[in-house]
Design an enzyme around this catalytic site. Sequence first.
Site, PDB file in Angstrom:
ATOM      1  N   ALA A 103       0.578  -1.175   0.236  1.00  0.00           N
ATOM      2  CA  ALA A 103      -0.589   0.218  -0.361  1.00  0.00           C
ATOM      3  C   ALA A 103       0.803   1.151   0.067  1.00  0.00           C
ATOM      4  CB  ALA A 103      -0.630  -0.374   1.056  1.00  0.00           C
ATOM      5  N   HIS A 104       0.174   2.215   0.176  1.00  0.00           N
ATOM      6  CA  HIS A 104       0.796   3.465  -0.284  1.00  0.00           C
ATOM      7  C   HIS A 104       1.927   3.920   1.256  1.00  0.00           C
ATOM      8  CE1 HIS A 104      -3.005   5.974   1.448  1.00  0.00           C
ATOM      9  NE2 HIS A 104      -3.065   4.406   1.797  1.00  0.00           N
ATOM     10  N   ASN A 105       3.505   4.638   1.329  1.00  0.00           N
ATOM     11  CA  ASN A 105       4.063   4.701   1.492  1.00  0.00           C
ATOM     12  C   ASN A 105       4.401   4.177   2.626  1.00  0.00           C
ATOM     13  OD1 ASN A 105       1.504   7.777   1.385  1.00  0.00           O
ATOM     14  ND2 ASN A 105       3.487   8.545   2.070  1.00  0.00           N
TER      15      ASN A 105
END
EC number: 2.3.1.191
Lengths: 346, 346, 346
Positions: free
Chosen positions: B241-243
């Site tokens: 997922a993001h980051n």
Amino acid sequence: MEFTAKQIAQLIQGRVEGDDEVTINTFAKIEESRPGAISFLANPKYTHYLYETKSSVVLVDEDITIDQPVNTTLIRVRNARDCVAKLLQLYESMKPKKNGIDSLAFVSPKAKIGKDVYIGAFAYIGDGVELGDDCLIYPHATIMDNCKLGKGCIVYPNVSIYHETHFGNNVTIHSGSVIGADGFGFAPNEEAGSYDKIPQIGNVVIEDDVEIGANTCIDRATMGSTIVRKGVKLDNLIQIAHNTDIGRNTVMSAQVGIAGSTKVGEWCMFGGQTGISGHIEIGNKVALGAQSGVPGNIKSNQRLIGTPPMEQRKFFKSQALIRRLPELHEQIKTLLKEVEELKKNK
Amino acid sequence: MEFTAKQIAQLIQGRVEGDDEVTINTFAKIEESRPGAISFLANPKYTHYLYETKSSVVLVDEDITIDQPVNTTLIRVRNARDCVAKLLQLYESMKPKKNGIDSLAFVSPKAKIGKDVYIGAFAYIGDGVELGDDCLIYPHATIMDNCKLGKGCIVYPNVSIYHETHFGNNVTIHSGSVIGADGFGFAPNEEAGSYDKIPQIGNVVIEDDVEIGANTCIDRATMGSTIVRKGVKLDNLIQIAHNTDIGRNTVMSAQVGIAGSTKVGEWCMFGGQTGISGHIEIGNKVALGAQSGVPGNIKSNQRLIGTPPMEQRKFFKSQALIRRLPELHEQIKTLLKEVEELKKNK
Amino acid sequence: MEFTAKQIAQLIQGRVEGDDEVTINTFAKIEESRPGAISFLANPKYTHYLYETKSSVVLVDEDITIDQPVNTTLIRVRNARDCVAKLLQLYESMKPKKNGIDSLAFVSPKAKIGKDVYIGAFAYIGDGVELGDDCLIYPHATIMDNCKLGKGCIVYPNVSIYHETHFGNNVTIHSGSVIGADGFGFAPNEEAGSYDKIPQIGNVVIEDDVEIGANTCIDRATMGSTIVRKGVKLDNLIQIAHNTDIGRNTVMSAQVGIAGSTKVGEWCMFGGQTGISGHIEIGNKVALGAQSGVPGNIKSNQRLIGTPPMEQRKFFKSQALIRRLPELHEQIKTLLKEVEELKKNK
């Protein structure tokens, strides 16, 4: 395409009750009925829908009792569910099929293409590929060098088939699936402080009558072949790792994962999100409930569920007791106190 | 390509026992042996295969005792498994490589393409893309605007790389993987009675020597970068997922999911279908068993399994006791009755 | 694009503290700050970052106390998090959009294309497709025959949309997702010793404002429609089986799987890797924790987790006790011994 109730009844050896000249041109579930549609009733629990249905024709199991007036034409059959499947297959087979090689397709001059094949725009057919007769290769399917596909295979858009993959006849692969990508093989290299790739020089073999859902992955073998045997049906988003061997007619629901070198028997059924370890053996006719986790071998003819898999009755009992653990814990604490008390007062 | 046993032995510094002029042209597992193939034996458990093998040459670990006659040529080495990996790498490196830019590829005039690059038919290279030397971009790979790929990267068919993604050198992405799609960010908007999208304006950075399997997803950051560090190996169908930030040389099996903003250390190994919460930190050299569920931070140098993860011994003990819960429950019920009885009779 | 602190403050109705002529041209997280960027501070826990930030402007919640000197320009707002979302949306909306139909796209002469549409190179638009105004169809997207897409839809590279799929307005589908592949329907045919395919003649309907992540699969209905209702947001690698119905504004994290014919209510939130059985009903506003397994119906307005799902407090208690099972087991054994002893000595 329009058919009369009479024509339908002849096709499926049914008996018409009502107007045998009424015509239908589509299918509808009995609870979503509409004029011009044919529906079916196989479960007596849903008989009430029959009295209010708008469908023009309803296939009904012989043994369902009808004790209210109906406004539709019935066709009585031994097994309505089987008959509707047969009619759906007929309906599908009558749809016009795509054919011809689109001028926007890429077909290597070194590929061998059978008769009556469809190759859509932007499909890619690599060097040395052999396509059997009657294959349908949809737009954006990629079939890399030296793959061999039998007759009647269907490859939907955006499927990737890596080099040297072999298909039997009537293999269907839905969009986004990847057949023959490298197995996951890396060896730690302590000197370099990194991993070395172990080249995956084997391939994938898929036998006749296999259907594979969307976005499923079947990795090529390190050496030898990853094998998916005749009649296997895989749902979407499944992982089949390198060097596995999936036995005939085995069926897996979505998001199942099988680790490397595992051998699965025939006629197995795995529920969704089940995970199976590598280097083990699963027998024939093994049914596994959803989300099971399988660390070791399983013998044939068992219905199991859980991690590790156990008999269903045992699983549901254990699951119920997990919820009651806080209560059991309290009981144990009480017992410990009371026994202490009893020992003192002895 | 054909080699004599003698040539092979020189390459891997082994010692030939038997006919050193026999030739091989392929690899086979010792249990699937055939003439013209080289096999290997590293596990003494499989020594019996050696006595019946049809392979022309077998690499054998120095310390394996052979007490029956063998009909094949042996090459004795310190570590047969390592040697076969080396030979496989050599074999792969000798295969002819695709090269040149296909006339059916789309390459933006605003892209910068390095030397000795292959860009297959229907590959798409957007505006401002920079491709390093020796990259292989297969048919139907899509590299959107302003991506930068280092040298020697391999992008297989039907991979999607969103705008502004950065790759180091020697990054390999298998078919169907999606790098840089929007992170999953939505904020409830109570007035409108719906969700507002939070634009994801960051990117994905993938460092050198990373290999990513098929149909894996790595989302772009909301702001900043989602980072996959040097030497990471991801299997198929994984969600990053993001980051998130995945540390060097970490390895994940298929179907693992890592939620947003989590930081994973170096040299970790996660088993298949493991799930890891967002906004947490996993230390270095953390090994997690398959299907683990991780709700919180984990310190370095641990081998854990389960939900929440615990020591393996504890996990297997607890798992065994879960199966025995119905029995424990009966014991508690009996104890409660007996203690009641004892209290009465006191 | 450059803005002064003053311009930003006007857009979001904030109050500038410091130099209102300083300009910014990008966003950065406060912990990754840099000159020319705007950051935000909504959580007092991170206030220390404010004193060392290099960002030129920081949005700060009104009620955060600042007790040290700061070197940056502040904009005080009621809700910094909301304001940054608003600014990000503005920033995104100002980026130049792709437009026009690329000469390398395939658009069927029997398709109807709206105004101001982008269709990228190698996109495939089949016969009878209708595309609303302002749609963005990226390279390698495949939209098969007779699909209808409303206005403002975005279809990213390598998406496959099967025939007769219907989209409302503002539907976004990320790369690799497959909409409308055949539902998983096979009936055992005992005579033939194999499975018969049950043709899937229904379709998929996706309503307005739905966003679907990468490599997610939504299968077409056997008959009727698989429905994803207005405002639903699905993350990556999700499986939505045939004939399911997903209620408005429901949100699912990555790798969730929903089996066939299940009805999910509105405003639900499902954590990653959750699995939900077929033919069941989930009420409105049901929150399920990650990796839950749902065997049966769930009523509205509940926050549950586990397999089967239970209240969170109960789950965490049970989970803790699972770890302590070996200890509880010892206690039970001790109790059994002691009670036996007490009975003897009675």
